[in-house]
Design a protein around this motif. Sequence first.
Motif, PDB file in Angstrom:
ATOM      1  N   ALA A   1      -3.579   5.549  -4.467  1.00 47.37           N
ATOM      2  CA  ALA A   1      -4.866   5.380  -3.799  1.00 47.37           C
ATOM      3  C   ALA A   1      -5.564   3.972  -4.135  1.00 47.37           C
ATOM      4  CB  ALA A   1      -5.806   6.613  -4.041  1.00 47.37           C
ATOM      5  N   MET A   2      -5.655   3.607  -5.250  1.00 42.65           N
ATOM      6  CA  MET A   2      -6.713   2.352  -5.554  1.00 42.65           C
ATOM      7  C   MET A   2      -5.932   1.239  -5.083  1.00 42.65           C
ATOM      8  SD  MET A   2      -8.309   3.113  -9.402  1.00 42.65           S
ATOM      9  CE  MET A   2      -7.106   3.844 -10.380  1.00 42.65           C
ATOM     10  N   THR A   3      -4.447   0.967  -5.336  1.00 41.83           N
ATOM     11  CA  THR A   3      -3.664   0.138  -4.700  1.00 41.83           C
ATOM     12  C   THR A   3      -3.991  -0.057  -3.148  1.00 41.83           C
ATOM     13  OG1 THR A   3      -1.906   0.787  -6.161  1.00 41.83           O
ATOM     14  CG2 THR A   3      -1.335  -0.917  -4.518  1.00 41.83           C
ATOM     15  N   SER A   4      -3.998   1.079  -2.291  1.00 39.85           N
ATOM     16  CA  SER A   4      -4.184   0.594  -1.012  1.00 39.85           C
ATOM     17  C   SER A   4      -5.528   0.362  -0.646  1.00 39.85           C
ATOM     18  CB  SER A   4      -3.779   2.218  -0.231  1.00 39.85           C
ATOM     19  OG  SER A   4      -4.110   2.161   1.005  1.00 39.85           O
ATOM     20  N   PHE A   5      -6.592   0.968  -1.509  1.00 43.82           N
ATOM     21  CA  PHE A   5      -7.832   0.357  -1.206  1.00 43.82           C
ATOM     22  C   PHE A   5      -7.982  -1.011  -1.401  1.00 43.82           C
ATOM     23  CE2 PHE A   5     -12.580   0.233  -1.911  1.00 43.82           C
ATOM     24  CZ  PHE A   5     -12.957   0.833  -1.002  1.00 43.82           C
ATOM     25  N   TYR A   6      -7.689  -1.250  -2.823  1.00 42.27           N
ATOM     26  CA  TYR A   6      -8.079  -2.813  -3.060  1.00 42.27           C
ATOM     27  C   TYR A   6      -7.311  -3.746  -2.223  1.00 42.27           C
ATOM     28  CZ  TYR A   6      -3.957  -3.063  -6.463  1.00 42.27           C
ATOM     29  OH  TYR A   6      -2.690  -3.057  -6.832  1.00 42.27           O
ATOM     30  N   MET A   7      -6.046  -3.365  -1.485  1.00 40.46           N
ATOM     31  CA  MET A   7      -5.338  -4.365  -0.872  1.00 40.46           C
ATOM     32  C   MET A   7      -5.818  -4.471   0.607  1.00 40.46           C
ATOM     33  SD  MET A   7      -3.112  -6.170  -2.548  1.00 40.46           S
ATOM     34  CE  MET A   7      -2.905  -6.775  -0.884  1.00 40.46           C
ATOM     35  N   PHE A   8      -6.352  -3.368   1.094  1.00 36.94           N
ATOM     36  CA  PHE A   8      -7.181  -3.482   2.181  1.00 36.94           C
ATOM     37  C   PHE A   8      -8.299  -4.093   2.343  1.00 36.94           C
ATOM     38  CE2 PHE A   8      -3.701  -0.631   3.782  1.00 36.94           C
ATOM     39  CZ  PHE A   8      -3.199  -1.107   4.955  1.00 36.94           C
ATOM     40  N   ARG A   9      -9.216  -3.754   1.129  1.00 37.06           N
ATOM     41  CA  ARG A   9     -10.504  -4.285   1.025  1.00 37.06           C
ATOM     42  C   ARG A   9     -10.150  -5.900   1.028  1.00 37.06           C
ATOM     43  NH1 ARG A   9     -12.286  -6.624  -4.255  1.00 37.06           N
ATOM     44  NH2 ARG A   9     -14.515  -6.434  -4.123  1.00 37.06           N
ATOM     45  N   LEU A  10      -9.058  -6.207   0.444  1.00 34.98           N
ATOM     46  CA  LEU A  10      -8.547  -7.886   0.197  1.00 34.98           C
ATOM     47  C   LEU A  10      -8.469  -8.417   1.667  1.00 34.98           C
ATOM     48  CD1 LEU A  10      -8.305 -10.379  -1.559  1.00 34.98           C
ATOM     49  CD2 LEU A  10      -5.774  -9.552  -1.849  1.00 34.98           C
TER      50      LEU A  10
ATOM     51  N   ILE B   1       2.543  13.543   1.068  1.00 35.44           N
ATOM     52  CA  ILE B   1       1.491  13.368   0.188  1.00 35.44           C
ATOM     53  C   ILE B   1       1.189  11.901  -0.075  1.00 35.44           C
ATOM     54  CG2 ILE B   1       0.485  13.769  -2.072  1.00 35.44           C
ATOM     55  CD1 ILE B   1       1.936  16.384  -2.266  1.00 35.44           C
ATOM     56  N   SER B   2       2.146  10.964  -0.563  1.00 41.61           N
ATOM     57  CA  SER B   2       1.718   9.613  -0.818  1.00 41.61           C
ATOM     58  C   SER B   2       1.493   8.815   0.360  1.00 41.61           C
ATOM     59  CB  SER B   2       2.914   8.682  -1.649  1.00 41.61           C
ATOM     60  OG  SER B   2       4.218   9.568  -1.266  1.00 41.61           O
ATOM     61  N   THR B   3       1.817   9.304   1.427  1.00 37.34           N
ATOM     62  CA  THR B   3       1.752   8.562   2.879  1.00 37.34           C
ATOM     63  C   THR B   3       0.149   9.001   3.059  1.00 37.34           C
ATOM     64  OG1 THR B   3       3.955   8.739   3.604  1.00 37.34           O
ATOM     65  CG2 THR B   3       2.172   8.123   5.046  1.00 37.34           C
ATOM     66  N   ALA B   4      -0.276  10.183   3.149  1.00 41.72           N
ATOM     67  CA  ALA B   4      -1.554  10.615   3.288  1.00 41.72           C
ATOM     68  C   ALA B   4      -2.444   9.901   2.237  1.00 41.72           C
ATOM     69  CB  ALA B   4      -1.654  11.912   3.023  1.00 41.72           C
ATOM     70  N   VAL B   5      -2.079   9.995   1.111  1.00 42.71           N
ATOM     71  CA  VAL B   5      -3.017   9.145   0.190  1.00 42.71           C
ATOM     72  C   VAL B   5      -3.326   7.535   0.543  1.00 42.71           C
ATOM     73  CG1 VAL B   5      -3.080   8.334  -2.342  1.00 42.71           C
ATOM     74  CG2 VAL B   5      -2.603  10.664  -1.806  1.00 42.71           C
ATOM     75  N   ALA B   6      -2.083   6.882   0.812  1.00 45.58           N
ATOM     76  CA  ALA B   6      -2.325   5.512   1.087  1.00 45.58           C
ATOM     77  C   ALA B   6      -3.052   5.254   2.335  1.00 45.58           C
ATOM     78  CB  ALA B   6      -0.665   4.886   1.190  1.00 45.58           C
ATOM     79  N   ILE B   7      -2.763   5.935   3.396  1.00 45.89           N
ATOM     80  CA  ILE B   7      -3.541   5.894   4.769  1.00 45.89           C
ATOM     81  C   ILE B   7      -4.989   6.179   4.301  1.00 45.89           C
ATOM     82  CG2 ILE B   7      -3.766   6.801   6.905  1.00 45.89           C
ATOM     83  CD1 ILE B   7      -0.645   6.758   7.107  1.00 45.89           C
ATOM     84  N   GLY B   8      -5.272   7.392   3.669  1.00 48.26           N
ATOM     85  CA  GLY B   8      -6.508   7.668   3.489  1.00 48.26           C
ATOM     86  C   GLY B   8      -7.593   6.468   2.775  1.00 48.26           C
ATOM     87  N   SER B   9      -6.818   5.978   1.744  1.00 50.42           N
ATOM     88  CA  SER B   9      -7.232   4.643   1.369  1.00 50.42           C
ATOM     89  C   SER B   9      -7.765   3.687   2.209  1.00 50.42           C
ATOM     90  CB  SER B   9      -6.646   4.298   0.009  1.00 50.42           C
ATOM     91  OG  SER B   9      -6.795   5.061  -1.046  1.00 50.42           O
TER      92      SER B   9
ATOM     93  N   ALA C   1       0.958  -1.043  -0.063  1.00 51.95           N
ATOM     94  CA  ALA C   1      -0.277  -0.151  -0.032  1.00 51.95           C
ATOM     95  C   ALA C   1       0.848   1.325   0.047  1.00 51.95           C
ATOM     96  CB  ALA C   1      -1.095  -0.057   1.220  1.00 51.95           C
ATOM     97  N   GLY C   2       1.935   1.213   0.406  1.00 48.45           N
ATOM     98  CA  GLY C   2       2.906   2.403   0.339  1.00 48.45           C
ATOM     99  C   GLY C   2       2.759   3.230   1.719  1.00 48.45           C
ATOM    100  N   ILE C   3       2.859   2.351   2.803  1.00 46.16           N
ATOM    101  CA  ILE C   3       2.819   2.877   3.920  1.00 46.16           C
ATOM    102  C   ILE C   3       4.057   3.045   4.701  1.00 46.16           C
ATOM    103  CG2 ILE C   3       1.756   3.141   6.405  1.00 46.16           C
ATOM    104  CD1 ILE C   3      -0.802   2.105   4.983  1.00 46.16           C
ATOM    105  N   PRO C   4       4.746   4.024   5.185  1.00 52.08           N
ATOM    106  CA  PRO C   4       5.992   4.002   5.796  1.00 52.08           C
ATOM    107  C   PRO C   4       6.175   3.234   6.973  1.00 52.08           C
ATOM    108  CG  PRO C   4       5.367   6.054   5.886  1.00 52.08           C
ATOM    109  CD  PRO C   4       4.302   5.345   5.038  1.00 52.08           C
ATOM    110  N   PRO C   5       7.147   2.697   7.275  1.00 52.70           N
ATOM    111  CA  PRO C   5       8.404   2.557   6.550  1.00 52.70           C
ATOM    112  C   PRO C   5       8.708   0.985   5.990  1.00 52.70           C
ATOM    113  CG  PRO C   5       8.800   1.961   8.950  1.00 52.70           C
ATOM    114  CD  PRO C   5       7.323   2.068   8.646  1.00 52.70           C
TER     115      PRO C   5
END
Lengths: 487, 633
Positions: B420-429, B514-522, B386-390
């Motif tokens: 954003a979509m990546t993080s969403f579909y992975m957490f959905r899964l 920004i990318s962290t925020a997007v990933a966590i938001g999703s 999902a791209g969440i640090p670290p």
Amino acid sequence: MLTLSLILLPVVAATLLLLIKSPAVKTLALGAALVELALAAYAFATFKADAQMQFEFDYPWIAGAGIRFSGGIDGISVLLVLLTGLLTPLITLSAFGREYDRPSTFYSLILYMQAALMGVFTARDAFLFYLFFEAALIPVYFLAAMWGGEKRIAVTFKFFIYTIFGSLFMLVALVYLYYQTGVPGKPGVHSSAIVDFYNLNLTPAAQGWVFWAFFIAFAIKMPVFPFHTWQPDTYVESPTPATMLLSGIMLKMGVYGLIRFLLPIVPAGLETWGLLATTLSVTGIVYGSIIAIRQRDMKRLIAYSSFAHVGLMAAGVFSQTANGLQGALIQMLAHGINVVGLFFVAEIIFGRTNSRFLDQLGGITRTTPKLTVYFMILLLGSVALPLTNGFVGEFLLLNGVFAYNNWLGAVAGLTIILGAVYMLRMFQKSMFGPTSARTETFDDLSGAESWVLLPLAVMVFWIGIYPNSFLKVTEPAVLNLLQYVVK
Amino acid sequence: MQTDLLCSLIPLFPLIGFAINGLGFRKVPASLVGPISSAAALASFAVSLMLFSGFSGQPVKATLFDWISVGSLHINFSFQIDQLSLLMLLIVTGVGSLIHIYSIGYMKHDEGFGKFMAFLNLFLFFMLLLVTGSNYVIMFIGWEGVGLCSYLLIGFWNKNVNYNNAARKAFVMNRIGDLGFLLGIFLLITTFGSVEYTDIFEQATRFAVGDKMILAITLLLFVGAMGKSAQIPLYTWLPDAMAGPTPVSALIHAATMVTAGIYMIVRSNVLYTLSPVTLEVIGVIAIATAILAASIGLLQNDIKKVLAYSTVSQLGYMFLGLSVAAYSSGMFHVITHAFFKALLFLGAGSVIHAMSDEQDIRNMGGLRKHLPLTFITFLLGTIAIAGIPPFAGFFSKDEILAHVFLHNKALWGLGLVGSAMTSFYMFRLLFLTFFGEFRGTEAQRHHLHESPATMTLPLIVLAVLSVAGGLLNLPGGGWLSHFMEPLFAGSAQVSPEAFGHEIDHSTEYMLMGISTAVAIGSAIAAYVVYISRHAVPAPESAERSGIAKLVYNKYFVDELYEIAIVRPIRALGDALYNFGEFIIDGIVNGVAWIVRAASAQLRLLQSGSIGFYVFAMVFSIAVIVIVRFFVRF
């Protein structure tokens, strides 16, 4: 002497076989073919990799006319001698699985055929070549017409007339060329040695029509689009051993003829008409492949695939490049091995299920690990997977055609894709999926069947992994021949 | 030990393993099959480590023999060990070994177990040729060889017609790419007279940026990459390839084979740097693939299909990196993706194993209690991708996006959308599989169990790597970019301006934020939908409309190909066979008749010279007559 033995041994053996009326006839035929294989292998092993004719024989024939009974092996013919020597015993052995009527006639015809083929590939005199070229037709014609399928009479007669008709063009060209030779100041002295034709100075007009005369003769034999309509029916209707002889060896007479005659004798004709000839060849690749995709009869499918493959060989020859010619020579060997193997697989399947129709087969792999592996190996060779024999040939051929003309090379390259489509389809529909009523009980390979397929599989990998054992042998002759092309 | 010997040993071990288990299929005892094949993989890994630790920084070449040679063209069977091949070697043999071990647990009850392990070894053999070959033709051997293994393993359960079709589709689509690759090789031969990397790249530095020939070469090679690495328009085989056993999906269709396209471009980086137009083309295709596949992943309900579309999408990101000449960033993502995607697939395999071959996440739920190890490792893999640090994926994806930002802001924006979509579909899964209530059958619930140690051990190792993989290349000049630098010397020479941009730190931190925020938001959005609101995707039969229908049906791309390509070719085949052949036969017969009449004229012209001509004519005619006389049976 070796070359002459290669021609005479099968003739003698075949003639003796005709006199024998015992069941041992097939074993004797196999024995003779194996001795011939030993001779051919010896010729290959002791062949010196240079551009010279070797193992020559030379006798006066029609002495007054300068026509000689002479032959020998050079780099252009050595692989074909090896191919003929290798495939004939395997084809003979492959026939053991089925009882043919009049076995002594049947097996002796195979050996007569072999003699004629050896003659074609070793003749150094143009008229001797022609004699063998026509003579090769007779045994295979009888094999097809006597032991073939239901429509054999009509189909084989068409085949016979079609190819004889093509050869007449070549004969006209040969006679013409013969009369062009001569010694200055000595009218009426001519020579029919093939090398003497190479040094003729033909007019552009003569180059043109001689080109077409040769082209038509050889294009029918291979066949090249659009001269192929005799081929699928003949392959399907012939008994499988005859189909193997036709596709495995005989069609190479056409490719060999292009290299031996057309390229060095009429380079200017090739310059003018080569693009058209290459286009026809390449058209055949795509045309044959697309038809092959839709075939349900395994034999017909392989027939169209063979037609497609031979189109690439022809295109490679017309490219007049070292790559194209080397590719054509090694691909003749590779294709002979693969196509004979594939036709044998079709025959094995037919022998057990009484069907060659893909929709009636399926799931054969369940009981046949050996057959599956051999079939897969032959298929991979046929679709030119790297490290199998087909790759080396196709890589060089496509490279040659591509160098000649990028666009034609790219179109010819479609064989890479389409070949995979029809071959994998054939494999999948016969071997994989649910079993059918016909394939429920399917015995794996017998010992004799394995002995046919094992040498073929070994060759698939040998040529694929170490092609230089063959490329190095033919290279000097190819480079020498190319000198005539660019003269 | 000598380097050339070591080089040859690397592919040799798996080949021996293949020979033993392949030739000895059903003869080698089942208890030995797994150890033999795994030992083969581990031995290659060990040798790779030896080479890596003894690497001097200078490329080493080892030539076995002259393979194909015609005229001045010599194609050697030879290997090249340098930074790039070492990295690929370690991934392929390292992740490969883990997956071999995992397969022992996953496949040992299958009747084709020995065959399966043999094919895995064969795959390793070809993959190792692909990455260690010192020229394009050896790469091509590996390239086609892995395609064959992919075919054999996708259709491993060959009684199933759908699986066989998927296998064939994969092979054929790859072959379309391979034709491009092959033509690219031909152009390389025409242009450089060689296929050796060292010869070509040395000569290439003398070409000008924008050279037409280089443009053609790089585009053709990229067509090959599109096939192998599943980019638009040649991506549809990869989701279907999920028909293969799950370890295959992890090894071939996620961690190694599908990254071969990226390897090829990084290997050829000088050529690509010389051709900015090609890079633009790659960028467009890459971002389109990344977003298209990610959007399809949003609505998939098969656990493996979600991961498959995710792979297609992540491969898009890798190419996106390459398209802005950030070659080492692309490779970095290849490495981290190999860790977390292999982990996720193996985790999915563990779930499928526990669920008695169920793959539909609508029938799962609450599995974390029953499969704790699988759950934790899958969770770590999800955070990583999902791209969440670290975690590893954060660093590699962020590096790519940072380079894209410098190059083209719009492309960066689109990349963020995909992220954003990546993080969403992975957490959905993750949520649908491991959280909530169990939705499967009673029989499935009864059978639920954690997988054996041979399966969980690889999960743990990969999880550690997915967490810590980012350490390989921390922002601001990490080890990896430094290690790889010599590979790009040619690129830097031909086009200094397109290469090696430095990002200033404030921008870098902003982009990371920004990318962290997007990933966590999703991730939070997924939490709200699937945990707080307990949403479960609609069943197969439900009516879908508008965009949902379009996406759920994968934009009908397969159907489009069927109508636009497959059916026309079939129809053409039928038409040629039924009509074309008939017409040609007629024409040829007619022409033959005319020519024969004409040749009779010609014969008159030659009337002065009789001699042999007549003899030969008579002979031919006699043959015809005699044969016709006898053939009346």
